[in-house]
Design a protein around this motif. Structure first.
Motif, PDB file in Angstrom:
ATOM      1  N   LEU A   1       0.838  -1.200   0.000  1.00  0.00           N
ATOM      2  CA  LEU A   1       0.000   0.000   0.000  1.00  0.00           C
ATOM      3  C   LEU A   1       0.874   1.251   0.000  1.00  0.00           C
ATOM      4  O   LEU A   1       0.645   2.199  -0.761  1.00  0.00           O
ATOM      5  N   ALA A   2       1.901   1.258   0.839  1.00  0.00           N
ATOM      6  CA  ALA A   2       2.816   2.396   0.904  1.00  0.00           C
ATOM      7  C   ALA A   2       3.573   2.572  -0.410  1.00  0.00           C
ATOM      8  O   ALA A   2       3.840   3.697  -0.835  1.00  0.00           O
ATOM      9  N   ALA A   3       3.930   1.457  -1.063  1.00  0.00           N
ATOM     10  CA  ALA A   3       4.643   1.530  -2.337  1.00  0.00           C
ATOM     11  C   ALA A   3       3.785   2.212  -3.398  1.00  0.00           C
ATOM     12  O   ALA A   3       4.271   3.037  -4.176  1.00  0.00           O
ATOM     13  N   GLY A   4       2.507   1.863  -3.434  1.00  0.00           N
ATOM     14  CA  GLY A   4       1.609   2.508  -4.393  1.00  0.00           C
ATOM     15  C   GLY A   4       1.486   4.000  -4.155  1.00  0.00           C
ATOM     16  O   GLY A   4       1.475   4.798  -5.101  1.00  0.00           O
ATOM     17  N   LEU A   5       1.421   4.388  -2.903  1.00  0.00           N
ATOM     18  CA  LEU A   5       1.346   5.813  -2.572  1.00  0.00           C
ATOM     19  C   LEU A   5       2.635   6.541  -2.948  1.00  0.00           C
ATOM     20  O   LEU A   5       2.620   7.687  -3.389  1.00  0.00           O
ATOM     21  N   LYS A   6       3.757   5.853  -2.791  1.00  0.00           N
ATOM     22  CA  LYS A   6       5.042   6.464  -3.132  1.00  0.00           C
ATOM     23  C   LYS A   6       5.213   6.583  -4.638  1.00  0.00           C
ATOM     24  O   LYS A   6       5.612   7.640  -5.149  1.00  0.00           O
TER      25      LYS A   6
ATOM     26  N   ALA B   1      -6.332  -5.202   4.114  1.00  0.00           N
ATOM     27  CA  ALA B   1      -4.955  -4.959   3.680  1.00  0.00           C
ATOM     28  C   ALA B   1      -4.651  -5.700   2.382  1.00  0.00           C
ATOM     29  O   ALA B   1      -4.009  -5.155   1.467  1.00  0.00           O
ATOM     30  N   PHE B   2      -5.087  -6.954   2.268  1.00  0.00           N
ATOM     31  CA  PHE B   2      -4.861  -7.719   1.041  1.00  0.00           C
ATOM     32  C   PHE B   2      -5.585  -7.074  -0.140  1.00  0.00           C
ATOM     33  O   PHE B   2      -5.029  -6.978  -1.247  1.00  0.00           O
ATOM     34  N   CYS B   3      -6.809  -6.636   0.079  1.00  0.00           N
ATOM     35  CA  CYS B   3      -7.566  -5.985  -0.995  1.00  0.00           C
ATOM     36  C   CYS B   3      -6.898  -4.684  -1.431  1.00  0.00           C
ATOM     37  O   CYS B   3      -6.837  -4.369  -2.625  1.00  0.00           O
ATOM     38  N   ALA B   4      -6.401  -3.922  -0.456  1.00  0.00           N
ATOM     39  CA  ALA B   4      -5.740  -2.651  -0.768  1.00  0.00           C
ATOM     40  C   ALA B   4      -4.476  -2.884  -1.583  1.00  0.00           C
ATOM     41  O   ALA B   4      -4.212  -2.181  -2.572  1.00  0.00           O
ATOM     42  N   ALA B   5      -3.675  -3.878  -1.180  1.00  0.00           N
ATOM     43  CA  ALA B   5      -2.445  -4.181  -1.920  1.00  0.00           C
ATOM     44  C   ALA B   5      -2.770  -4.636  -3.341  1.00  0.00           C
ATOM     45  O   ALA B   5      -2.121  -4.208  -4.307  1.00  0.00           O
ATOM     46  N   GLY B   6      -3.760  -5.498  -3.477  1.00  0.00           N
ATOM     47  CA  GLY B   6      -4.161  -5.953  -4.803  1.00  0.00           C
ATOM     48  C   GLY B   6      -4.664  -4.821  -5.678  1.00  0.00           C
ATOM     49  O   GLY B   6      -4.361  -4.758  -6.875  1.00  0.00           O
ATOM     50  N   ALA B   7      -5.431  -3.914  -5.070  1.00  0.00           N
ATOM     51  CA  ALA B   7      -5.955  -2.773  -5.835  1.00  0.00           C
ATOM     52  C   ALA B   7      -4.832  -1.868  -6.327  1.00  0.00           C
ATOM     53  O   ALA B   7      -4.896  -1.333  -7.442  1.00  0.00           O
ATOM     54  N   MET B   8      -3.786  -1.702  -5.521  1.00  0.00           N
ATOM     55  CA  MET B   8      -2.651  -0.868  -5.937  1.00  0.00           C
ATOM     56  C   MET B   8      -1.996  -1.424  -7.202  1.00  0.00           C
ATOM     57  O   MET B   8      -1.596  -0.672  -8.091  1.00  0.00           O
ATOM     58  N   VAL B   9      -1.891  -2.745  -7.303  1.00  0.00           N
ATOM     59  CA  VAL B   9      -1.276  -3.361  -8.474  1.00  0.00           C
ATOM     60  C   VAL B   9      -2.253  -3.363  -9.647  1.00  0.00           C
ATOM     61  O   VAL B   9      -1.888  -3.017 -10.786  1.00  0.00           O
ATOM     62  N   LEU B  10      -3.510  -3.730  -9.413  1.00  0.00           N
ATOM     63  CA  LEU B  10      -4.494  -3.828 -10.488  1.00  0.00           C
ATOM     64  C   LEU B  10      -4.773  -2.468 -11.136  1.00  0.00           C
ATOM     65  O   LEU B  10      -4.975  -2.380 -12.345  1.00  0.00           O
ATOM     66  N   LEU B  11      -4.762  -1.406 -10.317  1.00  0.00           N
ATOM     67  CA  LEU B  11      -5.022  -0.064 -10.851  1.00  0.00           C
ATOM     68  C   LEU B  11      -3.741   0.629 -11.300  1.00  0.00           C
ATOM     69  O   LEU B  11      -3.722   1.830 -11.530  1.00  0.00           O
ATOM     70  N   ARG B  12      -2.633  -0.133 -11.371  1.00  0.00           N
ATOM     71  CA  ARG B  12      -1.354   0.345 -11.907  1.00  0.00           C
ATOM     72  C   ARG B  12      -0.751   1.501 -11.110  1.00  0.00           C
ATOM     73  O   ARG B  12      -0.073   2.360 -11.656  1.00  0.00           O
TER      74      ARG B  12
ATOM     75  N   CYS C   1       1.328   0.773  -8.750  1.00  0.00           N
ATOM     76  CA  CYS C   1       2.694   0.249  -8.703  1.00  0.00           C
ATOM     77  C   CYS C   1       2.707  -1.056  -9.489  1.00  0.00           C
ATOM     78  O   CYS C   1       1.665  -1.701  -9.665  1.00  0.00           O
ATOM     79  N   THR C   2       3.873  -1.442  -9.953  1.00  0.00           N
ATOM     80  CA  THR C   2       3.990  -2.682 -10.711  1.00  0.00           C
ATOM     81  C   THR C   2       4.220  -3.863  -9.769  1.00  0.00           C
ATOM     82  O   THR C   2       4.506  -3.675  -8.582  1.00  0.00           O
ATOM     83  N   GLY C   3       4.110  -5.070 -10.310  1.00  0.00           N
ATOM     84  CA  GLY C   3       4.366  -6.260  -9.511  1.00  0.00           C
ATOM     85  C   GLY C   3       5.771  -6.276  -8.928  1.00  0.00           C
ATOM     86  O   GLY C   3       5.951  -6.512  -7.729  1.00  0.00           O
ATOM     87  N   PRO C   4       6.812  -6.021  -9.762  1.00  0.00           N
ATOM     88  CA  PRO C   4       8.172  -5.988  -9.200  1.00  0.00           C
ATOM     89  C   PRO C   4       8.347  -4.927  -8.128  1.00  0.00           C
ATOM     90  O   PRO C   4       9.032  -5.157  -7.129  1.00  0.00           O
ATOM     91  N   GLN C   5       7.736  -3.755  -8.312  1.00  0.00           N
ATOM     92  CA  GLN C   5       7.828  -2.713  -7.286  1.00  0.00           C
ATOM     93  C   GLN C   5       7.143  -3.154  -5.994  1.00  0.00           C
ATOM     94  O   GLN C   5       7.630  -2.874  -4.890  1.00  0.00           O
ATOM     95  N   ALA C   6       6.022  -3.850  -6.126  1.00  0.00           N
ATOM     96  CA  ALA C   6       5.314  -4.341  -4.944  1.00  0.00           C
ATOM     97  C   ALA C   6       6.170  -5.345  -4.179  1.00  0.00           C
ATOM     98  O   ALA C   6       6.265  -5.289  -2.945  1.00  0.00           O
ATOM     99  N   ARG C   7       6.811  -6.267  -4.910  1.00  0.00           N
ATOM    100  CA  ARG C   7       7.653  -7.271  -4.251  1.00  0.00           C
ATOM    101  C   ARG C   7       8.851  -6.623  -3.558  1.00  0.00           C
ATOM    102  O   ARG C   7       9.202  -6.984  -2.434  1.00  0.00           O
ATOM    103  N   LYS C   8       9.481  -5.660  -4.236  1.00  0.00           N
ATOM    104  CA  LYS C   8      10.658  -5.007  -3.651  1.00  0.00           C
ATOM    105  C   LYS C   8      10.313  -4.175  -2.427  1.00  0.00           C
ATOM    106  O   LYS C   8      11.160  -3.943  -1.573  1.00  0.00           O
ATOM    107  N   SER C   9       9.083  -3.707  -2.338  1.00  0.00           N
ATOM    108  CA  SER C   9       8.707  -2.822  -1.228  1.00  0.00           C
ATOM    109  C   SER C   9       8.541  -3.557   0.094  1.00  0.00           C
ATOM    110  O   SER C   9       8.618  -2.939   1.161  1.00  0.00           O
ATOM    111  N   VAL C  10       8.313  -4.858   0.047  1.00  0.00           N
ATOM    112  CA  VAL C  10       8.056  -5.623   1.275  1.00  0.00           C
ATOM    113  C   VAL C  10       9.366  -5.840   2.031  1.00  0.00           C
ATOM    114  O   VAL C  10      10.330  -6.381   1.490  1.00  0.00           O
ATOM    115  N   GLU C  11       9.401  -5.417   3.289  1.00  0.00           N
ATOM    116  CA  GLU C  11      10.587  -5.590   4.138  1.00  0.00           C
ATOM    117  C   GLU C  11      10.525  -6.976   4.790  1.00  0.00           C
ATOM    118  O   GLU C  11      10.052  -7.136   5.916  1.00  0.00           O
ATOM    119  N   PHE C  12      11.014  -7.977   4.077  1.00  0.00           N
ATOM    120  CA  PHE C  12      10.910  -9.348   4.563  1.00  0.00           C
ATOM    121  C   PHE C  12      11.676  -9.583   5.871  1.00  0.00           C
ATOM    122  O   PHE C  12      11.205 -10.347   6.718  1.00  0.00           O
TER     123      PHE C  12
END
Length: 598
Positions: free
Chosen positions: A66-71, A431-442, A444-455
């Motif tokens: 979610l934060a990645a999409g906002l950024k 939270a899952f719906c929000a993250a999915g919406a960020m990717v589906l509505l472009r 952020c991209t899938g790679p950007q979403a994966r990189k944003s997660v602080e594992f």
């Protein structure tokens, strides 16, 4: 307590001592301890990995997206530009962060708030020449303090409310056994004074006790300087504003050299100069600052020194060095037809020891010139073996935010906050719906979403649940709680409240806030009833606040972990700045609970 309990205690003490040295990653150390406990048979494999399927852990992971999409859309800059504004100094900057974060955290779960502010705060600190390490810990602490004020401010308050409800279901329906349920503002009379005391401490002590650890600012001196040109987009929000009002005056390691217009060239630009549509702003500065320019809404890079527009769809920035045999040598950027030949656009040029003059497109290239190029993803791999360039380096961030998707990201944010407030029992689903919406509505991209997660952060939070289970299974938790609280039964109400608070804080420092509340609650309740207390509310409030107000370690609360990396903090930083705050909050909590409910 048997052998398992002592073995677990030794491991936990060793874990804390190892983490305090800061020589190993927090996730590696905690996973090592959890593995040892599993091999020793103190926790089963299923119990050890239970935290990795915990709804809170998964929720935090989705909030990073979610934060990645906002950024990536620049939405957070839009949302917070007026809120943060231009600080007058460090204390002013801390106050501008603390006040809105604390207020928001009282009504919204504090974890998403911290996740959303992280990328914005990093850019804001760099833009105003502030040390990020002076700001990130206050951000986390303000979110924690705000969450103490209402029932929905943090999940711990909801856990305590649920424990009271479960007890009332099982207990006899008599006046002594039934406990007063937690309502929306049950915790407010105590939580609000605690929050105010904590905020005052941060503002007073933050200047001296917080570390000044900002590598980017330290690297500014001696950094190579680029010259770049940005156009003022017609109809944008900065048209008609002065250079000062548009936030282009005090950019770190960057200065506005001149403004080029069709009728004139403005040099020695005044902060009161009004920006006009089509203005070409020529900047000189360090690479990080040039990259930051690409994120400012209303500014567009100039394609080869001509006119703004047309390059926003290119989504990567790449540094290349012109080779001696490059066909570009001896030709200007325009004459070399860089865009046509290489399918990319030069947006900045650096030449060692030389201040470049003239329009960007008229600069005649020499061997060794460093170009900052905006190009499609994967372009660096295509040209890395070319004779024209060497030392090709792709920057990790996108070239510019997707400003056209900013309002979509803001809508997702508002919907997420509303749903988390109204349907707090479905936080993970939201939270899952929000993250999915960020990717589906472009947004952020899938790679950007994966990189944003602080594992690593997620691993630490998840592993902490397994260590908490080991404390329960081994009898260590009961042993510590009984010995810490047992003496308090004869110490009066004030002594009991103090013992409950201290015990909860210690447990939170060792395991997690929610687990600490669950462990302490039944023991504290039995002691309160045995001591003749007819109202258990002050004890419940002390448990709720003690489980959340943990500032002394990064693992005690998940937002502390979230800011540890961006703030470049060490364990000793939390101890030095957080210990006095814990004492102040504890004293305020216990005293207010005793005065209000005696």
């Amino acid at each position: 307590m048997g052998f398992d309990g002592w073995f677990t205690l030794i491991l936990i003490v060793g874990m804390i001592a190892t983490l305090a040295t800061n020589r190993f990653g927090t996730d590696i150390v905690i996973l090592g301890v959890l593995t040892t406990l599993m091999v020793a048979g103190i926790v089963t494999p299923r119990e050890a990995i239970a935290g990795f399927s915990n709804t809170g852990v998964l929720t935090v992971g989705m909030l990073y997206i979610l934060a990645a999409g906002l950024k990536e859309t620049g939405a957070m800059q839009m949302l917070t530009s007026r809120m943060l504004g231009r600080p007058g100094g460090l204390r002013s900057a801390q106050a501008r962060i603390i006040a809105p974060v604390a207020i928001l955290s009282a009504f919204v779960n504090n974890t998403p708030i911290v996740a959303m502010f992280l990328p914005v705060l990093s850019d804001w600190a760099r833009r105003h020449n502030l040390s990020a390490s002076k700001l990130f810990m206050p951000l986390s602490f303000a979110a924690i303090l705000g969450g103490l004020c209402t029932l929905i401010g943090t999940s711990t308050n909801l856990v305590v409310a649920g424990l009271i409800e479960e007890h009332n279901k099982r207990a006899p329906l008599d006046e002594v056994s039934q406990l007063e349920p937690f309502t929306m503002f049950s915790i407010t009379p105590v939580g609000l004074p605690v929050a105010l005391v904590g905020i005052a401490y941060i503002l007073v002590a933050g200047r001296k006790l917080l570390p000044d650890r900002d590598p980017k600012r330290e690297q500014t001196e001696g950094a190579r300087e680029y010259v770049t040109a940005m156009g003022v987009a017609p109809g944008s929000g900065i048209v008609g504003k002065t250079v000062e009002q548009a936030g282009l005056r005090h950019l770190p390691a960057l200065y506005l050299a001149r403004i080029e217009r069709a009728r004139e060239t403005v040099v020695a630009v005044s902060p009161n100069e009004v920006l006009e549509p089509g203005d070409v702003l020529v900047f000189v500065g360090a690479l990080d600052s040039v990259v930051d320019l690409q994120k400012i809404r209303g500014l567009e890079p100039i394609a080869e020194g001509d006119h703004p527009g047309g390059v926003r769809q290119l989504n990567k920035l790449v540094e290349v060095v012109v080779s001696r045999v490059s066909p570009l040598v001896g030709r200007s950027i325009r004459e070399g037809a860089f865009r046509t030949t290489y399918n990319a656009v030069v947006i900045a040029v650096h030449r060692q020891g030389v201040k470049l003059q003239g329009k960007l497109g008229d600069i005649v290239l020499r061997p060794g010139d460093t170009l900052l190029v905006e190009a499609p993803t994967g372009w660096a791999d295509l040209v890395k073996d070319s004779d024209a360039f060497h030392l090709v380096s792709e920057l990790p961030e996108a070239a510019a935010p997707r400003h056209d998707r900013a309002y979509a990201a803001l809508f997702i944010l508002v919907a997420t906050v509303a749903c988390m407030t109204l349907f707090s029992q479905y936080t993970m689903v939201v939270a899952f719906c929000a993250a999915g919406a960020m990717v589906l509505l472009r947004c952020c991209t899938g790679p950007q979403a994966r990189k944003s997660v602080e594992f690593p952060v997620l691993v630490v939070i998840a592993a902490a649940f397994g260590i908490g289970t080991a404390m329960e299974n081994s009898g260590l938790a009961s042993f510590l709680a009984d010995n810490a609280l047992g003496f308090a039964a004869q110490a009066g109400t004030l002594g009991l409240l103090a013992a409950v608070y201290i015990t909860t804080v210690v447990f939170t420092s060792l395991i997690t806030n929610n687990a600490a509340a669950v462990l302490v609650f039944p023991i504290a309740m039995n002691l309160a009833i045995a001591a003749g207390m007819r109202d258990f509310t002050p004890v419940a409030i002390c448990i709720a606040i003690g489980a959340s107000a943990e500032f002394m370690t990064p693992i005690g609360y998940q937002t502390n972990l979230m800011v540890m990396g961006p703030g470049r903090y060490k364990w000793v930083d939390y101890f030095r700045f957080g210990s006095p705050l814990m004492l102040l909050c504890g004293a305020t909590c216990v005293l207010m609970a005793w005065l209000l409910y005696q």
